[in-house]
Motif scaffolding. Structure first.
Motif, mmCIF file in Angstrom:
data_model
loop_
_atom_site.group_PDB
_atom_site.id
_atom_site.type_symbol
_atom_site.label_atom_id
_atom_site.label_comp_id
_atom_site.label_asym_id
_atom_site.label_seq_id
_atom_site.Cartn_x
_atom_site.Cartn_y
_atom_site.Cartn_z
ATOM 1 N N LEU A 16 0.659 -1.294 -0.559
ATOM 2 C CA LEU A 16 0.123 -0.148 0.054
ATOM 3 C C LEU A 16 1.085 1.686 0.119
ATOM 4 C CD1 LEU A 16 -3.263 -1.036 2.303
ATOM 5 C CD2 LEU A 16 -3.093 -0.666 -0.320
ATOM 6 N N GLN A 17 1.809 0.911 0.570
ATOM 7 C CA GLN A 17 2.932 2.642 0.539
ATOM 8 C C GLN A 17 3.092 2.983 -0.844
ATOM 9 O OE1 GLN A 17 6.408 1.717 1.991
ATOM 10 N NE2 GLN A 17 7.088 0.135 1.882
ATOM 11 N N PHE A 18 3.318 2.551 -1.580
ATOM 12 C CA PHE A 18 3.515 2.548 -3.351
ATOM 13 C C PHE A 18 2.463 2.806 -3.935
ATOM 14 C CE2 PHE A 18 6.382 -0.574 -1.946
ATOM 15 C CZ PHE A 18 7.827 0.013 -2.401
ATOM 16 N N LEU A 19 0.923 3.162 -3.737
ATOM 17 C CA LEU A 19 -0.499 3.259 -3.931
ATOM 18 C C LEU A 19 -0.301 4.764 -4.791
ATOM 19 C CD1 LEU A 19 -2.800 1.587 -4.180
ATOM 20 C CD2 LEU A 19 -4.064 2.596 -2.959
ATOM 21 N N PRO A 20 -0.361 6.002 -3.889
ATOM 22 C CA PRO A 20 0.174 6.945 -4.289
ATOM 23 C C PRO A 20 0.793 6.793 -6.143
ATOM 24 C CG PRO A 20 0.546 7.089 -2.045
ATOM 25 C CD PRO A 20 0.619 5.925 -2.467
ATOM 26 N N GLU A 21 2.011 6.458 -5.600
ATOM 27 C CA GLU A 21 2.794 6.511 -7.008
ATOM 28 C C GLU A 21 2.287 6.004 -8.379
ATOM 29 O OE1 GLU A 21 5.848 8.546 -8.660
ATOM 30 O OE2 GLU A 21 5.568 8.809 -6.646
ATOM 31 N N LEU A 22 1.675 4.697 -7.823
ATOM 32 C CA LEU A 22 1.052 3.371 -9.006
ATOM 33 C C LEU A 22 0.360 4.527 -9.524
ATOM 34 C CD1 LEU A 22 1.424 0.341 -6.695
ATOM 35 C CD2 LEU A 22 2.506 0.550 -9.060
ATOM 36 N N LEU A 23 -0.743 5.454 -8.242
ATOM 37 C CA LEU A 23 -2.224 5.730 -8.993
ATOM 38 C C LEU A 23 -1.238 7.066 -9.622
ATOM 39 C CD1 LEU A 23 -4.396 6.004 -5.900
ATOM 40 C CD2 LEU A 23 -4.789 4.921 -7.958
ATOM 41 N N TRP A 24 -0.855 7.452 -9.452
ATOM 42 C CA TRP A 24 0.012 8.867 -10.564
ATOM 43 C C TRP A 24 0.668 7.793 -11.813
ATOM 44 C CZ3 TRP A 24 -0.500 13.414 -12.496
ATOM 45 C CH2 TRP A 24 0.205 13.331 -13.567
ATOM 46 N N SER A 25 1.261 6.780 -11.717
ATOM 47 C CA SER A 25 1.942 6.236 -12.996
ATOM 48 C C SER A 25 0.530 6.010 -13.869
ATOM 49 C CB SER A 25 2.594 4.893 -12.868
ATOM 50 O OG SER A 25 3.304 5.721 -11.982
ATOM 51 N N LEU A 26 -0.297 5.208 -13.367
ATOM 52 C CA LEU A 26 -1.735 5.283 -14.229
ATOM 53 C C LEU A 26 -2.315 6.108 -14.909
ATOM 54 C CD1 LEU A 26 -3.828 2.932 -15.331
ATOM 55 C CD2 LEU A 26 -5.056 3.180 -12.917
ATOM 56 N N LEU A 27 -2.876 7.125 -14.312
ATOM 57 C CA LEU A 27 -3.715 8.015 -14.619
ATOM 58 C C LEU A 27 -2.752 9.355 -16.034
ATOM 59 C CD1 LEU A 27 -4.660 9.835 -10.636
ATOM 60 C CD2 LEU A 27 -6.134 8.656 -12.884
ATOM 61 N N SER A 28 -1.369 9.506 -15.352
ATOM 62 C CA SER A 28 -0.859 9.796 -16.312
ATOM 63 C C SER A 28 -0.512 9.307 -17.873
ATOM 64 C CB SER A 28 1.051 9.700 -16.136
ATOM 65 O OG SER A 28 1.744 8.624 -14.954
ATOM 66 N N VAL A 29 -0.041 8.038 -17.936
ATOM 67 C CA VAL A 29 -0.097 6.778 -18.795
ATOM 68 C C VAL A 29 -1.567 6.884 -19.757
ATOM 69 C CG1 VAL A 29 -0.145 4.769 -19.656
ATOM 70 C CG2 VAL A 29 1.666 5.295 -17.695
ATOM 71 N N SER A 30 -2.397 7.385 -18.815
ATOM 72 C CA SER A 30 -3.958 7.332 -19.229
ATOM 73 C C SER A 30 -3.873 8.602 -20.575
ATOM 74 C CB SER A 30 -5.092 6.809 -18.495
ATOM 75 O OG SER A 30 -5.130 6.171 -17.664
ATOM 76 N N ALA A 31 -3.575 9.501 -19.626
ATOM 77 C CA ALA A 31 -3.881 11.624 -19.873
ATOM 78 C C ALA A 31 -2.891 11.167 -21.531
ATOM 79 C CB ALA A 31 -3.294 12.383 -19.050
ATOM 80 N N ALA A 32 -1.327 10.309 -21.706
ATOM 81 C CA ALA A 32 -0.771 10.302 -22.819
ATOM 82 C C ALA A 32 -1.324 8.889 -23.729
ATOM 83 C CB ALA A 32 0.335 9.771 -22.299
#
Length: 430
Positions: A76-92
């Protein structure tokens, strides 16, 4: 990625594969001693095209599926970074590089929405009642609460809010993306006290990036990442604010303050009332408070402003004493109408005039019963007249009292008119 970090990650991947089930707890406790592992994993997640990203996501999912609380918190400690990776890739619009991250997040979501027996879970939350004291407030400090029939009927009752059951998700779509991500943030916030400072910093950075990308504030923050606006929901921002509040109170003052301002900025643009309410409430409670800035490894807590516990009764509180006093006040107004002897209105003193002589100092014609300046004493006839007037019938006494009050009012009105410079047109025959 450096070769040293890559070697640390590869060693970590090989350790868990040969680990027996009986040694999982011991292995989970030993992860705290691997100081170089967590930064290396963050670098792998941030590099979307890394060859180690897929095995790392698979390993993190195995940790979470094991059911060991320490291994689940490690993931769970990596969840914020995982969320940003998903959102940034989805935006691209490059979904091919985020397949393993989507699988990891969906796996955690599907594990959390069911219990041990595989049945859908329903989360519940009890809304505290304002009539009962808590760590946040004292009922006596709020003031009087209306004693209506509805308030008395609901006194002591608790309101329970339910969330769920949630549906199983096999993939991300535009409709369910933020529903899943909001639920994952809820799970993350439930374990905030176990999160490291690095994870809290990642949460603050996620909040700022999601809220300012594509808006003028991105230039002010000098963030050179993606410039595409990301769609958000009010519930998602509320969960972000909850984590930011904890980060603010536990050492991340600078990043937390910026993140909170950015979330409120986006909530104002989107007109999200829930996010504005929670964010402004936290901002007001932290205004002028001495937040911890240095001791990041100390005891974890959330700072709140405690209401003073001094016992007091509001002026507007309805009590038996106030009802009795109100009753006597109305009774006195109806039975006794007394006017002060001398009242200053506009700097002019109103003379005291008495027609009954009950005070024993003045006669009906204004003569005093006291000796005159020339030494003479009023005649006996006047004294007898005063005595006879005092001993009049009670009805006549009451009538004369009313006449006296009317005369006092007319005199006061005349004096007020003279003080204001206007001529009296009312009853000034007295």
């Amino acid at each position: 990625m450096l070769a040293m970090d890559q070697g640390v990650v590869e060693e970590w991947l090989s350790e868990f594969k040969t680990l027996p089930d009986s040694a999982i707890s011991t292995y989970a406790a030993s992860l705290k001693d691997k100081g170089a592992l967590v930064p290396a994993l963050y670098k792998v997640i941030r590099e979307n095209y890394s060859d180690l990203l897929e095995p790392v996501c698979h390993q993190l999912f195995e940790f979470y599926r094991s059911g060991e609380p320490q291994l689940q918190r490690f993931t769970l400690q990596f969840l914020p970074e995982l969320l940003w990776s998903l959102l940034s890739v989805s935006a691209a619009r490059d979904p091919h590089t985020s397949g393993c991250i989507e699988a990891l997040l969906l796996g955690i979501y599907n594990l959390e929405i069911v219990d041990k027996d595989g049945q859908s879970k329903t989360l519940s939350f009890t809304v505290p009642s304002l009539s009962k004291p808590s760590v946040y407030h004292e009922p006596s400090a709020i003031g009087s609460m209306a004693l209506t029939e509805g308030a008395l009927a609901n006194h002591g009752l608790s309101k329970v809010v339910y969330s769920g059951p949630h549906l199983q998700r096999e993939n991300f779509t535009a409709q369910n993306r933020f529903e899943v991500l909001t639920f994952l943030l809820l799970c993350y916030n439930a374990a905030l006290s176990y999160m490291s400072s690095t994870s809290l910093q990642s949460l603050c950075q996620l909040s700022s990036r999601v809220c300012i990308c594509g808006y003028p504030r991105q230039q002010m923050r000098r963030y050179k990442g993606i410039s595409t606006r990301l769609t958000v929901t009010s519930e998602f921002l509320v969960q972000l604010i909850t984590g930011i509040h904890y980060a603010l109170c536990n050492g991340e003052v600078e990043l937390g303050s910026k993140a909170l301002d950015d979330v409120l900025y986006r909530a104002q643009l989107e007109l999200f009332p829930e996010a504005l309410l929670v964010g402004n409430a936290i901002k007001s409670s932290l205004h002028g408070a001495a937040l911890k800035t240095n001791n990041k490894e100390g005891p974890r807590s959330i700072q709140v402003e405690i209401t003073p516990t001094s016992s007091r009764i509001s002026r507007n509180a309805v009590t038996s004493l106030s009802i009795r006093g109100h009753r006597w006040k109305r009774h006195g107004e109806n039975q006794e109408m007394s006017v002060d002897g001398e009242a200053a209105v506009g700097g002019v003193t109103i003379p005291e005039i008495s027609v009954t002589g009950v005070s024993g100092d003045r006669m009906p014609n204004g003569d005093s019963l006291r000796p005159r300046p020339d030494g003479r004493v009023p005649p006996d006839g006047d004294m007898m007249g005063a005595t006879s007037e005092v001993s009049m019938d009670p009805r006549a006494h009451e009538s004369s009292t009313r006449l006296e009050v009317r005369r006092q009012k007319s005199v006061r009105r005349m004096v007020e008119n003279e003080g204001s410079g206007s001529t009296s047109t009312g009853r000034n025959q007295y």
